[in-house]
Write a protein that holds these residues in place. Structure first.
Motif, PDB file in Angstrom:
ATOM      1  N   PHE A  52      14.734  -5.527 -11.839  1.00  0.00           N
ATOM      2  CA  PHE A  52      14.006  -4.452 -12.319  1.00  0.00           C
ATOM      3  C   PHE A  52      14.450  -2.984 -11.809  1.00  0.00           C
ATOM      4  CE2 PHE A  52      11.464  -8.272 -11.900  1.00  0.00           C
ATOM      5  CZ  PHE A  52      11.023  -8.577 -13.024  1.00  0.00           C
ATOM      6  N   ASN A  53      14.327  -1.842 -12.703  1.00  0.00           N
ATOM      7  CA  ASN A  53      14.549  -0.564 -12.348  1.00  0.00           C
ATOM      8  C   ASN A  53      13.091  -0.207 -12.598  1.00  0.00           C
ATOM      9  OD1 ASN A  53      17.311  -0.752 -11.426  1.00  0.00           O
ATOM     10  ND2 ASN A  53      17.630  -0.569 -13.525  1.00  0.00           N
ATOM     11  N   ILE A  54      12.632   0.334 -11.396  1.00  0.00           N
ATOM     12  CA  ILE A  54      11.259   0.806 -11.649  1.00  0.00           C
ATOM     13  C   ILE A  54      10.955   2.563 -11.408  1.00  0.00           C
ATOM     14  CG2 ILE A  54       8.596   0.767 -10.691  1.00  0.00           C
ATOM     15  CD1 ILE A  54       9.891  -1.898  -9.595  1.00  0.00           C
ATOM     16  N   SER A  55      10.526   3.351 -12.276  1.00  0.00           N
ATOM     17  CA  SER A  55      10.246   4.806 -11.932  1.00  0.00           C
ATOM     18  C   SER A  55       8.778   5.150 -12.330  1.00  0.00           C
ATOM     19  CB  SER A  55      11.225   5.624 -12.753  1.00  0.00           C
ATOM     20  OG  SER A  55      11.010   5.498 -14.101  1.00  0.00           O
ATOM     21  N   PHE A  56       8.253   6.012 -11.558  1.00  0.00           N
ATOM     22  CA  PHE A  56       6.917   6.709 -11.867  1.00  0.00           C
ATOM     23  C   PHE A  56       6.983   8.014 -12.218  1.00  0.00           C
ATOM     24  CE2 PHE A  56       6.331   3.211  -8.631  1.00  0.00           C
ATOM     25  CZ  PHE A  56       5.423   2.644  -9.130  1.00  0.00           C
ATOM     26  N   ARG A  57       6.156   8.257 -13.369  1.00  0.00           N
ATOM     27  CA  ARG A  57       6.157   9.849 -13.684  1.00  0.00           C
ATOM     28  C   ARG A  57       4.754  10.030 -14.128  1.00  0.00           C
ATOM     29  NH1 ARG A  57       9.931   8.076 -18.243  1.00  0.00           N
ATOM     30  NH2 ARG A  57      11.740   7.321 -16.900  1.00  0.00           N
TER      31      ARG A  57
ATOM     32  N   ILE B 230      -0.183   1.662 -16.203  1.00  0.00           N
ATOM     33  CA  ILE B 230      -0.829   2.630 -15.220  1.00  0.00           C
ATOM     34  C   ILE B 230      -0.967   1.670 -13.946  1.00  0.00           C
ATOM     35  CG2 ILE B 230      -2.766   3.940 -14.738  1.00  0.00           C
ATOM     36  CD1 ILE B 230      -0.938   5.009 -17.244  1.00  0.00           C
ATOM     37  N   LEU B 231      -0.393   2.255 -12.774  1.00  0.00           N
ATOM     38  CA  LEU B 231      -0.665   1.608 -11.716  1.00  0.00           C
ATOM     39  C   LEU B 231      -2.182   1.725 -11.055  1.00  0.00           C
ATOM     40  CD1 LEU B 231       0.724  -0.074  -9.451  1.00  0.00           C
ATOM     41  CD2 LEU B 231       1.110   2.010  -8.125  1.00  0.00           C
ATOM     42  N   LYS B 232      -3.121   0.655 -11.056  1.00  0.00           N
ATOM     43  CA  LYS B 232      -4.255   0.637 -10.804  1.00  0.00           C
ATOM     44  C   LYS B 232      -4.737   0.463  -9.374  1.00  0.00           C
ATOM     45  CE  LYS B 232      -5.926   0.712 -15.397  1.00  0.00           C
ATOM     46  NZ  LYS B 232      -6.535  -0.315 -16.642  1.00  0.00           N
ATOM     47  N   ASP B 233      -3.772  -0.449  -8.954  1.00  0.00           N
ATOM     48  CA  ASP B 233      -3.955  -1.222  -7.464  1.00  0.00           C
ATOM     49  C   ASP B 233      -2.473  -1.411  -7.184  1.00  0.00           C
ATOM     50  OD1 ASP B 233      -3.844  -3.586  -5.786  1.00  0.00           O
ATOM     51  OD2 ASP B 233      -6.024  -3.180  -6.112  1.00  0.00           O
ATOM     52  N   SER B 234      -2.221  -1.124  -5.880  1.00  0.00           N
ATOM     53  CA  SER B 234      -0.810  -1.248  -5.215  1.00  0.00           C
ATOM     54  C   SER B 234      -0.159  -2.943  -5.535  1.00  0.00           C
ATOM     55  CB  SER B 234      -0.698  -1.089  -3.762  1.00  0.00           C
ATOM     56  OG  SER B 234      -1.673  -1.500  -3.141  1.00  0.00           O
ATOM     57  N   LYS B 235      -1.224  -3.716  -5.666  1.00  0.00           N
ATOM     58  CA  LYS B 235      -0.696  -5.052  -5.820  1.00  0.00           C
ATOM     59  C   LYS B 235       0.135  -5.157  -7.247  1.00  0.00           C
ATOM     60  CE  LYS B 235      -4.273  -6.959  -4.234  1.00  0.00           C
ATOM     61  NZ  LYS B 235      -5.199  -6.520  -3.522  1.00  0.00           N
ATOM     62  N   ASP B 236      -0.498  -4.440  -8.121  1.00  0.00           N
ATOM     63  CA  ASP B 236       0.086  -4.420  -9.523  1.00  0.00           C
ATOM     64  C   ASP B 236       1.632  -4.350  -9.530  1.00  0.00           C
ATOM     65  OD1 ASP B 236      -2.349  -4.547 -10.487  1.00  0.00           O
ATOM     66  OD2 ASP B 236      -2.387  -2.399 -11.266  1.00  0.00           O
TER      67      ASP B 236
ATOM     68  N   ASN C 289       0.970  11.864 -14.476  1.00  0.00           N
ATOM     69  CA  ASN C 289      -0.539  11.502 -14.165  1.00  0.00           C
ATOM     70  C   ASN C 289      -1.185  11.052 -15.340  1.00  0.00           C
ATOM     71  OD1 ASN C 289      -2.918  10.881 -13.068  1.00  0.00           O
ATOM     72  ND2 ASN C 289      -3.406  12.708 -12.105  1.00  0.00           N
ATOM     73  N   ASP C 290      -0.834   9.754 -15.889  1.00  0.00           N
ATOM     74  CA  ASP C 290      -1.189   9.486 -17.340  1.00  0.00           C
ATOM     75  C   ASP C 290      -2.423   8.660 -17.249  1.00  0.00           C
ATOM     76  OD1 ASP C 290       1.123  10.588 -18.741  1.00  0.00           O
ATOM     77  OD2 ASP C 290       2.409   9.023 -17.536  1.00  0.00           O
ATOM     78  N   ALA C 291      -3.373   8.637 -16.094  1.00  0.00           N
ATOM     79  CA  ALA C 291      -4.263   7.682 -16.165  1.00  0.00           C
ATOM     80  C   ALA C 291      -5.669   8.218 -16.715  1.00  0.00           C
ATOM     81  CB  ALA C 291      -4.742   7.346 -14.743  1.00  0.00           C
ATOM     82  N   ASN C 292      -5.603   9.673 -17.064  1.00  0.00           N
ATOM     83  CA  ASN C 292      -6.809  10.339 -17.723  1.00  0.00           C
ATOM     84  C   ASN C 292      -6.764   9.956 -19.286  1.00  0.00           C
ATOM     85  OD1 ASN C 292      -7.444  11.537 -15.432  1.00  0.00           O
ATOM     86  ND2 ASN C 292      -5.908  13.223 -15.999  1.00  0.00           N
TER      87      ASN C 292
ATOM     88  N   LYS D  35       0.739  -1.170   0.027  1.00  0.00           N
ATOM     89  CA  LYS D  35      -0.143   0.020  -0.110  1.00  0.00           C
ATOM     90  C   LYS D  35       0.924   1.259  -0.052  1.00  0.00           C
ATOM     91  CE  LYS D  35      -4.109  -2.166   2.155  1.00  0.00           C
ATOM     92  NZ  LYS D  35      -4.964  -1.843   1.002  1.00  0.00           N
ATOM     93  N   TYR D  36       2.317   1.145   0.320  1.00  0.00           N
ATOM     94  CA  TYR D  36       3.080   2.094   0.265  1.00  0.00           C
ATOM     95  C   TYR D  36       3.181   2.761  -1.191  1.00  0.00           C
ATOM     96  CZ  TYR D  36       7.460   4.341  -0.677  1.00  0.00           C
ATOM     97  OH  TYR D  36       8.457   5.208  -0.917  1.00  0.00           O
ATOM     98  N   PHE D  37       2.845   1.956  -2.259  1.00  0.00           N
ATOM     99  CA  PHE D  37       2.730   2.596  -3.600  1.00  0.00           C
ATOM    100  C   PHE D  37       1.379   3.208  -3.882  1.00  0.00           C
ATOM    101  CE2 PHE D  37       6.117  -0.484  -3.690  1.00  0.00           C
ATOM    102  CZ  PHE D  37       7.417   0.170  -4.334  1.00  0.00           C
ATOM    103  N   ASP D  38       0.343   3.259  -3.018  1.00  0.00           N
ATOM    104  CA  ASP D  38      -1.002   3.944  -3.132  1.00  0.00           C
ATOM    105  C   ASP D  38      -0.531   5.232  -3.686  1.00  0.00           C
ATOM    106  OD1 ASP D  38      -2.194   1.423  -2.913  1.00  0.00           O
ATOM    107  OD2 ASP D  38      -3.226   2.401  -1.044  1.00  0.00           O
ATOM    108  N   LYS D  39       0.413   5.934  -3.369  1.00  0.00           N
ATOM    109  CA  LYS D  39       0.682   7.320  -3.665  1.00  0.00           C
ATOM    110  C   LYS D  39       1.004   7.750  -5.182  1.00  0.00           C
ATOM    111  CE  LYS D  39       5.681   7.249  -2.123  1.00  0.00           C
ATOM    112  NZ  LYS D  39       6.496   7.538  -1.357  1.00  0.00           N
ATOM    113  N   TYR D  40       1.185   6.462  -5.901  1.00  0.00           N
ATOM    114  CA  TYR D  40       1.174   6.442  -7.212  1.00  0.00           C
ATOM    115  C   TYR D  40       0.222   6.065  -8.171  1.00  0.00           C
ATOM    116  CZ  TYR D  40       6.165   6.929  -5.760  1.00  0.00           C
ATOM    117  OH  TYR D  40       7.414   7.362  -5.268  1.00  0.00           O
ATOM    118  N   LEU D  41      -1.051   5.607  -7.394  1.00  0.00           N
ATOM    119  CA  LEU D  41      -2.087   5.137  -8.110  1.00  0.00           C
ATOM    120  C   LEU D  41      -2.309   6.174  -9.158  1.00  0.00           C
ATOM    121  CD1 LEU D  41      -4.300   3.611  -5.524  1.00  0.00           C
ATOM    122  CD2 LEU D  41      -2.956   2.418  -7.022  1.00  0.00           C
ATOM    123  N   GLY D  42      -2.535   5.767 -10.480  1.00  0.00           N
ATOM    124  CA  GLY D  42      -3.243   6.663 -11.605  1.00  0.00           C
ATOM    125  C   GLY D  42      -1.787   7.047 -12.359  1.00  0.00           C
TER     126      GLY D  42
END
Length: 112
Positions: A102-107, A56-62, A109-112, A27-34
């Protein structure tokens, strides 16, 4: 921040307890949802394959289901890395017991 999960347990109770803790920690990753996750992986299988993935991160379990192979036991470790919104993960499994990296980054708000 470090999150770890391993499917190799001696009892079902121990496995259930560890899974619940792991899902809670994700759930730490919830801040990146969307937001869009950018993944670069190496040593992904027995041939040492490399690749990239975006989702697109839709759920933290993704964070788990997008990186771990299906129908196998595995160990999964994810931690914060240098850089803004950047993480590193290692998944060890049948086809890659030494670990897929894996190297992972978030950028954005592309969910729209």
């Amino acid at each position: 921040m470090k999150i770890f999960y391993n499917t190799y347990f001696e009892s079902q109770d121990e496995s259930d307890w560890a899974w619940e803790d792991f899902v809670y920690d994700l759930k730490y990753f919830d801040k990146y949802l969307g937001k869009k996750a950018y993944i670069k992986g190496r040593n992904l299988d027995w041939r040492g394959s490399e690749g990239t993935k975006e989702f697109i991160l839709k759920d933290s379990k993704d964070m788990l289901w997008e990186l771990v192979p299906e129908n196998t036991n595995f160990s999964f470790h994810i931690k914060r890395a240098r850089g803004r919104n950047t993480y590193q993960a290692i998944c060890s499994h049948h086809d890659c017991p030494t670990g897929s990296f894996f190297n992972i980054s978030f950028r954005g708000n592309d969910a729209n």
